[in-house]
Design a protein around this motif. Sequence first.
Motif, short mmCIF file in Angstrom:
data_model
loop_
_atom_site.label_atom_id
_atom_site.label_comp_id
_atom_site.label_asym_id
_atom_site.label_seq_id
_atom_site.Cartn_x
_atom_site.Cartn_y
_atom_site.Cartn_z
N PHE A 169 0.91 -1.21 0.19
CA PHE A 169 0.05 -0.12 -0.09
C PHE A 169 0.87 1.25 -0.02
O PHE A 169 0.71 2.31 -0.80
N LEU A 170 1.84 1.23 0.98
CA LEU A 170 2.73 2.46 0.91
C LEU A 170 3.59 2.55 -0.26
O LEU A 170 3.92 3.73 -0.60
N LYS A 171 4.17 1.46 -0.93
CA LYS A 171 4.96 1.67 -1.83
C LYS A 171 4.39 2.19 -3.18
O LYS A 171 4.88 2.63 -4.09
N GLY A 172 2.80 1.88 -3.10
CA GLY A 172 2.27 2.13 -4.55
C GLY A 172 1.69 3.71 -4.65
O GLY A 172 0.91 4.00 -5.39
N LEU A 173 2.16 4.41 -3.55
CA LEU A 173 1.78 5.91 -3.48
C LEU A 173 2.72 6.51 -4.23
O LEU A 173 3.88 6.40 -4.30
N PRO A 174 1.86 7.67 -5.17
CA PRO A 174 2.73 8.39 -5.67
C PRO A 174 3.80 9.55 -5.04
O PRO A 174 3.48 9.57 -3.78
#
Lengths: 147, 259
Positions: free
Chosen positions: B41-46
């Motif tokens: 979830f965190l790594k997928g953030l812009p």
Amino acid sequence: MKLLTLNFLTCAIKTCKTSPSSFPLHPQDSELEIVEADINVLFLRNMLPRLMWNELRLIVNELGLPSLPETAPDASSLLETKLQVPEGDTTGLNIEKIEVPSQVAKDLHRVLLETCIREGKLVCGNCGHEYKVMEGVANFLLPGHLV
Amino acid sequence: MADKEPRGEAYETQHVHTVYEEIASHFSSTRYKPWPIVESFLKGLPDGSIGADVGCGNGKYLAVNPRVFIVGSDRSTNLVKIAKAYHSHSVIVADSLSLPHPSKTFDFAISIAVIHHLSTPERRIEAVRAVLDILRPPSSVQGDEGGKALIYVWALEQKDSRRGWDEGHEQDVMVPWVLKGKREKKPSKKRQSDDQISEDRDRDRGMGGQGEDKTFLRYYHLYRKGELEGDIEEAGGRILGSGYEKDNWWAIAVSKMDS
């Protein structure tokens, strides 16, 4: 605590949140420090539209720091083109253009991400409640009667 | 089975907050492996996304993505002191039911292993509402659903865990944390390289040492299947996805459109 954090903080007391004067919190008796950090222009560019510019200007003035420009910088002003000779080229004929963080970006990075409040307090402009900052950490726990 | 004291804020002060304050350092030494759902979830953030980690504990999720900015908060001053080490973010001491954030602000929020420490249904729903409240509402840009929250709570259904709780068991439980002796050992190299550290073992793992053991009991509300989704609906959220991971229920939610 980075000054950028103040862009995302308000009074913890529920009845204050709806009052415009609860944002931003006002730093008082602040002891500042610089904590160096790597500059990331993409990060700054995405952050720009999120910044409450007038409120940040106010905080920066209250802290006695050099004033921010009247309006938020344009995203395009964060990079500038620099001419340089590629490494290893001794002829000097192959000048290339590279993009580097501009002074605008560096200034913004300095004030928002490297300037930190180490000690002091944050005061709500609505109710006057003071939140202590100690060793760079603001404490928003409320006494029982204010919860 | 939990005791018969009245539940609420004072109860949580005694059976949750005080305990974390005391076990902070040891607790933190067992918390360094991010759970996969949270990590992705965190790594997928812009880049440049702004978020809140409500109940950040020792800040282990602040290390996952340095290209976003997270304001971490926790009720425990001692845990926040540890979380302060992640310089690219900021941490504050705050109560999850009295968050000092403006409404409708963040691109994302995470609440990992926090809401199960609240001791009444009303307070749990209020805690979910507090997380949803700080999310950015959907914008006019097509496909922008607004800020997203990831909420993660301990599951009742974990019959394969060492504790063996399962459907039908009492949901309000006291879970021991054993501080062994006076001397604390650092986690062994084997543990640090172990990819599959079970959260179950982590939760109350004692460390080697000498002297008398001290046992602390923490209150948990174990979530049964569907209960987290119910709390989110009740709090005015819309669920984008939910599931089960390593003895925990998780859900990703957004705030419902403003009417």
